[in-house]
Design a protein around this motif. Structure first.
Motif, PDB file in Angstrom:
ATOM      1  N   MET A  13       0.835  -1.199   0.000  1.00 15.96           N
ATOM      2  CA  MET A  13       0.000   0.000   0.000  1.00 15.96           C
ATOM      3  C   MET A  13       0.871   1.250   0.000  1.00 15.96           C
ATOM      4  O   MET A  13       1.930   1.286   0.651  1.00 15.96           O
ATOM      5  CB  MET A  13      -0.887   0.036   1.247  1.00 15.96           C
ATOM      6  CG  MET A  13      -2.031  -0.943   1.233  1.00 15.96           C
ATOM      7  SD  MET A  13      -2.922  -0.933   2.809  1.00 15.96           S
ATOM      8  CE  MET A  13      -3.335   0.802   2.961  1.00 15.96           C
ATOM      9  N   GLY A  14       0.444   2.237  -0.741  1.00 15.22           N
ATOM     10  CA  GLY A  14       1.140   3.514  -0.772  1.00 15.22           C
ATOM     11  C   GLY A  14       2.185   3.630  -1.859  1.00 15.22           C
ATOM     12  O   GLY A  14       2.627   4.748  -2.186  1.00 15.22           O
ATOM     13  N   ASN A  15       2.581   2.486  -2.427  1.00  8.77           N
ATOM     14  CA  ASN A  15       3.588   2.531  -3.491  1.00  8.77           C
ATOM     15  C   ASN A  15       2.999   3.028  -4.802  1.00  8.77           C
ATOM     16  O   ASN A  15       1.782   3.043  -5.003  1.00  8.77           O
ATOM     17  CB  ASN A  15       4.188   1.143  -3.706  1.00  8.77           C
ATOM     18  CG  ASN A  15       5.165   0.760  -2.609  1.00  8.77           C
ATOM     19  OD1 ASN A  15       5.561   1.591  -1.795  1.00  8.77           O
ATOM     20  ND2 ASN A  15       5.538  -0.509  -2.570  1.00  8.77           N
ATOM     21  N   ASP A  16       3.887   3.406  -5.713  1.00  6.82           N
ATOM     22  CA  ASP A  16       3.522   3.798  -7.068  1.00  6.82           C
ATOM     23  C   ASP A  16       4.049   2.731  -8.023  1.00  6.82           C
ATOM     24  O   ASP A  16       5.200   2.309  -7.915  1.00  6.82           O
ATOM     25  CB  ASP A  16       4.136   5.151  -7.444  1.00  6.82           C
ATOM     26  CG  ASP A  16       3.758   6.260  -6.490  1.00  6.82           C
ATOM     27  OD1 ASP A  16       4.498   7.253  -6.417  1.00  6.82           O
ATOM     28  OD2 ASP A  16       2.710   6.140  -5.812  1.00  6.82           O
TER      29      ASP A  16
ATOM     30  N   PHE B 162      -4.990   6.877 -10.898  1.00  8.89           N
ATOM     31  CA  PHE B 162      -4.706   6.094 -12.097  1.00  8.89           C
ATOM     32  C   PHE B 162      -4.535   7.053 -13.265  1.00  8.89           C
ATOM     33  O   PHE B 162      -5.384   7.926 -13.500  1.00  8.89           O
ATOM     34  CB  PHE B 162      -5.849   5.127 -12.412  1.00  8.89           C
ATOM     35  CG  PHE B 162      -5.993   4.008 -11.433  1.00  8.89           C
ATOM     36  CD1 PHE B 162      -6.597   4.201 -10.207  1.00  8.89           C
ATOM     37  CD2 PHE B 162      -5.520   2.736 -11.744  1.00  8.89           C
ATOM     38  CE1 PHE B 162      -6.732   3.160  -9.301  1.00  8.89           C
ATOM     39  CE2 PHE B 162      -5.659   1.683 -10.850  1.00  8.89           C
ATOM     40  CZ  PHE B 162      -6.259   1.895  -9.626  1.00  8.89           C
ATOM     41  N   SER B 163      -3.458   6.867 -14.023  1.00 11.49           N
ATOM     42  CA  SER B 163      -3.278   7.737 -15.183  1.00 11.49           C
ATOM     43  C   SER B 163      -2.665   6.952 -16.337  1.00 11.49           C
ATOM     44  O   SER B 163      -1.681   6.237 -16.161  1.00 11.49           O
ATOM     45  CB  SER B 163      -2.396   8.938 -14.842  1.00 11.49           C
ATOM     46  OG  SER B 163      -1.136   8.507 -14.361  1.00 11.49           O
ATOM     47  N   PRO B 164      -3.257   7.089 -17.523  1.00 10.73           N
ATOM     48  CA  PRO B 164      -2.686   6.444 -18.704  1.00 10.73           C
ATOM     49  C   PRO B 164      -1.664   7.374 -19.354  1.00 10.73           C
ATOM     50  O   PRO B 164      -1.801   8.588 -19.324  1.00 10.73           O
ATOM     51  CB  PRO B 164      -3.913   6.280 -19.613  1.00 10.73           C
ATOM     52  CG  PRO B 164      -4.776   7.432 -19.261  1.00 10.73           C
ATOM     53  CD  PRO B 164      -4.513   7.783 -17.808  1.00 10.73           C
ATOM     54  N   LYS B 165      -0.653   6.753 -19.938  1.00  9.73           N
ATOM     55  CA  LYS B 165       0.341   7.532 -20.651  1.00  9.73           C
ATOM     56  C   LYS B 165       0.665   6.823 -21.959  1.00  9.73           C
ATOM     57  O   LYS B 165       1.002   5.643 -21.955  1.00  9.73           O
ATOM     58  CB  LYS B 165       1.600   7.714 -19.808  1.00  9.73           C
ATOM     59  CG  LYS B 165       1.358   8.490 -18.519  1.00  9.73           C
ATOM     60  CD  LYS B 165       2.621   9.083 -17.956  1.00  9.73           C
ATOM     61  CE  LYS B 165       2.369   9.665 -16.566  1.00  9.73           C
ATOM     62  NZ  LYS B 165       1.314  10.693 -16.592  1.00  9.73           N
ATOM     63  N   SER B 166       0.570   7.558 -23.050  1.00  6.47           N
ATOM     64  CA  SER B 166       0.774   6.961 -24.370  1.00  6.47           C
ATOM     65  C   SER B 166       1.898   7.680 -25.097  1.00  6.47           C
ATOM     66  O   SER B 166       1.682   8.753 -25.656  1.00  6.47           O
ATOM     67  CB  SER B 166      -0.520   7.041 -25.181  1.00  6.47           C
ATOM     68  OG  SER B 166      -0.338   6.472 -26.469  1.00  6.47           O
ATOM     69  N   PRO B 167       3.095   7.083 -25.136  1.00  9.12           N
ATOM     70  CA  PRO B 167       4.201   7.715 -25.860  1.00  9.12           C
ATOM     71  C   PRO B 167       4.004   7.679 -27.373  1.00  9.12           C
ATOM     72  O   PRO B 167       4.534   8.530 -28.082  1.00  9.12           O
ATOM     73  CB  PRO B 167       5.415   6.889 -25.434  1.00  9.12           C
ATOM     74  CG  PRO B 167       4.863   5.586 -24.979  1.00  9.12           C
ATOM     75  CD  PRO B 167       3.505   5.865 -24.431  1.00  9.12           C
TER      76      PRO B 167
ATOM     77  N   ASN C 286      -0.692   5.617  -8.660  1.00  5.18           N
ATOM     78  CA  ASN C 286      -0.040   6.244  -7.500  1.00  5.18           C
ATOM     79  C   ASN C 286      -0.742   5.846  -6.209  1.00  5.18           C
ATOM     80  O   ASN C 286      -1.945   5.552  -6.201  1.00  5.18           O
ATOM     81  CB  ASN C 286      -0.065   7.771  -7.638  1.00  5.18           C
ATOM     82  CG  ASN C 286       0.758   8.253  -8.807  1.00  5.18           C
ATOM     83  OD1 ASN C 286       1.804   7.694  -9.136  1.00  5.18           O
ATOM     84  ND2 ASN C 286       0.274   9.290  -9.474  1.00  5.18           N
ATOM     85  N   SER C 287       0.006   5.827  -5.151  1.00  4.13           N
ATOM     86  CA  SER C 287      -0.550   5.605  -3.804  1.00  4.13           C
ATOM     87  C   SER C 287      -1.495   4.409  -3.783  1.00  4.13           C
ATOM     88  O   SER C 287      -2.689   4.524  -3.452  1.00  4.13           O
ATOM     89  CB  SER C 287      -1.297   6.864  -3.333  1.00  4.13           C
ATOM     90  OG  SER C 287      -0.426   7.966  -3.335  1.00  4.13           O
ATOM     91  N   LEU C 288      -0.978   3.253  -4.129  1.00  3.99           N
ATOM     92  CA  LEU C 288      -1.797   2.049  -4.255  1.00  3.99           C
ATOM     93  C   LEU C 288      -2.559   1.736  -2.982  1.00  3.99           C
ATOM     94  O   LEU C 288      -2.064   1.904  -1.862  1.00  3.99           O
ATOM     95  CB  LEU C 288      -0.919   0.867  -4.661  1.00  3.99           C
ATOM     96  CG  LEU C 288      -0.625   0.813  -6.159  1.00  3.99           C
ATOM     97  CD1 LEU C 288       0.651   0.048  -6.454  1.00  3.99           C
ATOM     98  CD2 LEU C 288      -1.801   0.189  -6.882  1.00  3.99           C
ATOM     99  N   GLU C 289      -3.790   1.250  -3.178  1.00  4.67           N
ATOM    100  CA  GLU C 289      -4.655   0.871  -2.070  1.00  4.67           C
ATOM    101  C   GLU C 289      -5.033  -0.614  -2.210  1.00  4.67           C
ATOM    102  O   GLU C 289      -4.942  -1.186  -3.287  1.00  4.67           O
ATOM    103  CB  GLU C 289      -5.932   1.730  -2.095  1.00  4.67           C
ATOM    104  CG  GLU C 289      -5.665   3.209  -1.967  1.00  4.67           C
ATOM    105  CD  GLU C 289      -6.937   4.050  -2.053  1.00  4.67           C
ATOM    106  OE1 GLU C 289      -8.032   3.470  -2.265  1.00  4.67           O
ATOM    107  OE2 GLU C 289      -6.828   5.288  -1.892  1.00  4.67           O
TER     108      GLU C 289
END
Lengths: 114, 113
Positions: B15-18, B64-69, B79-82
């Motif tokens: 928990m709390g990790n990214d 939660f965020s998507p990233k598309s290169p 982020n900040s996993l639960e």
């Protein structure tokens, strides 16, 4: 947004019998209806799909029917075999392009009894 | 060759990790997606993205965020996993948005302890 209801949640049939899974959708603009099969621990895979300009489609032992007026569609599997055991998902989409995704039903666990 | 590949296959974290999950498709599809499958097997769309728009399911937390290169990749950052984030996450792609078949990756089983 779209809401897809799927029944039953679990279906047990004898090998060789037929299985029917039913779905209803809420958005009358939806016009694409695929079915996916997911075996245990694996990814969902498309088994058949139907578009709103067609009432029925068959592929060997699998068929799908669509009733646009009633907003429901069904998956029919005939002569069931042990390898048909899996979770089946119906889905609906109304996108005409762009990034809209599929809305899935909650799945039906199909169990084929030997 | 795997059409839609995602890594890692398993991810165990506290928990709390990214953390990030990577996804790549070699089908030349224009649209990519992230779906979450919970313990009850319910498949829920999180994001869909093509070169024109990003559609975010409003119920997805902004952790939660998507990233598309580029159009062949759509990574998922969390982020900040639960604890409630534990699930199987599937990447998928399709040729033309929601009107064409989805091709799923093999899934990433995320366990948050």
């Amino acid at each position: 947004g779209e809401n897809v209801e799927q029944h039953p949640s679990t279906l047990s049939v004898q090998e060789g019998d037929s299985a029917v899974i039913k779905c209803t959708y809420s958005d009358s603009a939806s016009n694409y209806f695929p079915w996916y099969k997911q075996e245990l621990g694996k990814r969902p895979q498309l088994i058949i799909d139907i578009r709103s300009n067609v009432g029925e489609k068959k592929d060997q032992r699998i068929a799908v029917t669509l009733n646009k007026t009633a907003k429901h569609f069904s998956l029919h599997i005939t002569e069931t075999q042990p390898e048909d055991s899996a979770v089946y998902f119906c889905a609906a989409s109304k996108s005409g392009g762009g990034a809209d995704g599929l809305t899935f039903g909650k799945g039906t666990h199909l169990i084929i009894q030997p | 060759d795997t059409a839609v590949s995602q890594t890692p296959k398993y991810l165990v974290t506290q928990m709390g990790n990214d953390k990030s999950i990577k996804c790549e498709q070699n089908l030349g599809h224009d649209t990519m997606y992230w779906y979450k499958q919970d313990s009850k097997k319910f498949l829920k769309i999180m994001f869909s993205y093509n070169n024109k728009e990003l559609i975010i399911n409003e119920t997805v937390p902004n952790r939660f965020s998507p990233k598309s290169p580029d159009k062949a990749h759509l990574n998922l950052h969390i982020n900040s996993l639960e604890l409630g984030d534990s699930a199987v996450y599937f990447c998928a792609s399709s040729q033309e948005g929601g009107q064409t078949p989805l091709h799923f990756g093999n899934g990433t089983r995320l366990t948050v302890t």
